[in-house]
Design an enzyme around this catalytic site. Sequence first.
Site, PDB file in Angstrom:
ATOM      1  N   GLU A   1     -10.638  11.578 -29.995  1.00 37.92           N
ATOM      2  CA  GLU A   1      -9.983  10.280 -29.842  1.00 37.92           C
ATOM      3  C   GLU A   1      -9.189   9.816 -31.066  1.00 37.92           C
ATOM      4  O   GLU A   1      -9.300   8.679 -31.492  1.00 37.92           O
ATOM      5  CB  GLU A   1     -11.042   9.217 -29.466  1.00 37.92           C
ATOM      6  CG  GLU A   1     -11.752   9.543 -28.171  1.00 37.92           C
ATOM      7  CD  GLU A   1     -12.806   8.507 -27.785  1.00 37.92           C
ATOM      8  OE1 GLU A   1     -12.879   8.191 -26.591  1.00 37.92           O
ATOM      9  OE2 GLU A   1     -13.542   8.015 -28.663  1.00 37.92           O
TER      10      GLU A   1
HETATM   11  C1  ACM Z   1     -16.569  11.213 -27.139  1.00 40.66           C
HETATM   12  O1  ACM Z   1     -17.228  10.779 -26.178  1.00 40.66           O
HETATM   13  N1  ACM Z   1     -15.497  10.575 -27.555  1.00 40.66           N
HETATM   14  C2  ACM Z   1     -16.939  12.426 -27.829  1.00 40.66           C
END
Ligand code: ACM
Length: 666
Positions: free
Chosen positions: A306
């Site tokens: 992310e």
């Molecule tokens: C995640 O759930 N961003 C690893």
Amino acid sequence: MHMRAQTPQPTFINTLMPVPAKLTTDQGSFTLSSSFTVAAPHFRDERLDAGIGRMLHRLEYQTGVPITKDIQKDAAGAALVVDVQGAGEAVQSIDEDESYSLHVTSSGVNLQAKTVVGALRGMETLLQLVQTDHAGYILPAVSIEDTPRFHWRGLMIDSGRHFEPVPVIERTLDGMAAVKLNVFHWHLSEDQGFRIESKLYPKLAGMGSDGLYYTQEQAKEVVAYARERGIRVVPEFDMPGHSVSWFVGYPDLASGPGPYTVRRVFGISDEAMDPTRDSTYKFLDGFIGEMSTIFPDPYFHIGGDETKGVQWKGNPRIVEFMQKHDMKDPAALQAYFNQRLLKILQKHHKYMIGWDEVLNPALPKDVIIQSWRGTESLAAGAKQGYQGILSAPYYLDAMKPAEQHYLADPLPADSDLTPQQQTLILGGEVCMWGEQLYERTIDSRIWPRTAAMAERFWSPENVRDVSDMYRRLDVMSVRLEAFGLTHLTQEDVGLRALTGTTDIDAMRVFASVLEPVSFHERYQGQHTSQLTPLDHLVDAVRPDPPSRYQMEVLVQAFLKNPAQDGRERQELANNFASWSKAAPDVQRQVSESPLLADAAGRAQQFADLAKIGSEAVKYLSGGNAAPAGWKQSSLAALDAAQKPQGLVRFTVLAPLHDLVNAVQEK
Ligand code: ACM
């Protein structure tokens, strides 16, 4: 008093979890008595002795039979012989031999293993074999040959978003050992907190943790505690995103000017480390070197998830760097970052593991991809030759029933991977993200559901009987409590706190048919931040309480023959009667507690469900038609109870639907 002429043969009741690879039963059993002795005739070391000692203490505690803790050398005459060939690896690797064999006859028990880790696994099985013949405690005669299906069987705990004190971690490790999990993945840094002491960079935890962090001594203690139980500890430091807490003390690491404060809100932040400056890598080299003195595991988790590159795109110097190096998007810059990070890891003799986003052909094939995006993403990695572990179906905060997690397989029977590619799927990892829990509530989110997933990772692929899993899970849940895990007791603690009284009988009935909503539903409903008190009904109740599956089974059995005056009818009627009896007290207590204000609607609906259930059983039992309109109004009430409210949901709506739909109307 009733006297038995002769002792009947006790029948073996299999409550093993995970189910062993091979088990055969035999006639007879071994009776536990105070003359029980243990011998380790071949290899012995401190870890084995400590493991045997813990096992004997637990055996004593489970049975009330006083047992000597002396370990003798001579196998002759010993009730239990622990026959181990060697210590196992000095630093446990993915390839550690965990196999064991266990043979129980009426004259004694023989446990054989190549390594101490295998012996530890076998001793957990031994403890799970103990059953009563009503006169006392016995081990049924069995032969077990056991070895895990997958080498990587993990549990991740996010200590970043909410700190989890050492005793929480240690009791979790006890639970993990009991169900034969072998990797504790420790998520130690997040936007919301930097959780381990660095002596090289004291402002990391010093300014980024609100004072809630593990000292190096504590972290070493956890690593040692895990090793004693045959569990590896893989630390994760999430980079280059999810890293605001680093920047509070060291703003120069960031891609924007700062200053920074610990981020309280959750979700994806814009901030990220600056991959363009050599000083970033110099810092990370020092940090990873320091952490390597604490975490001996060959794998080092770099997170990598992310990172959208918002802060990169907002920095002209970074944009210019990307243009100069022909990087077309943030993913390309992140790949560059990972390649430089990889060199640092290699210098410190570490392999890289990261979330799906790190997958890039520029990285060597010894990188492990941990898939939170799903089976397809995992398979895509394997097809490119990368090893992988599956996590997407094992997110505990999705608040799914144990059976859904249980049936999700890292390597399903219909996988389209070639046999060679299949060997790259190392296993799975359960993920416990920390946004919506803290030290009081973490246990009920992890246990007992994680035991079901541990079985998925250990046992043969064809062990998939949900009904049998739930039967054994109920037993396992009680065993786990004996380690001090609080998944059952904490519900009562929560209900007492919410009502301000010890008089929680009615609230317990109410709570027994409620569970927390999913992470996303709660997030939308409450906008939780790190500062949100986690003290509502949603925090007290447990995911997938026994009521859900039990009611489903009961209703299906009842509907097969509602006219029959059998056990199912009686149990259902009793259930609904107990709800009806509890409902007025629940409504009163809910109305008296401001903390429970958001549960008022649920309390009313609980009374409605009790009435609908009782009426449905009555109509169906007597073969009577309900008055016109009854079905419509009942289904409308069930629909209302289905709608989001109070961050909790009912566990019993599907079987109630089935009951109502089965009723005939005038
Ligand atoms: C995640 O759930 N961003 C690893």
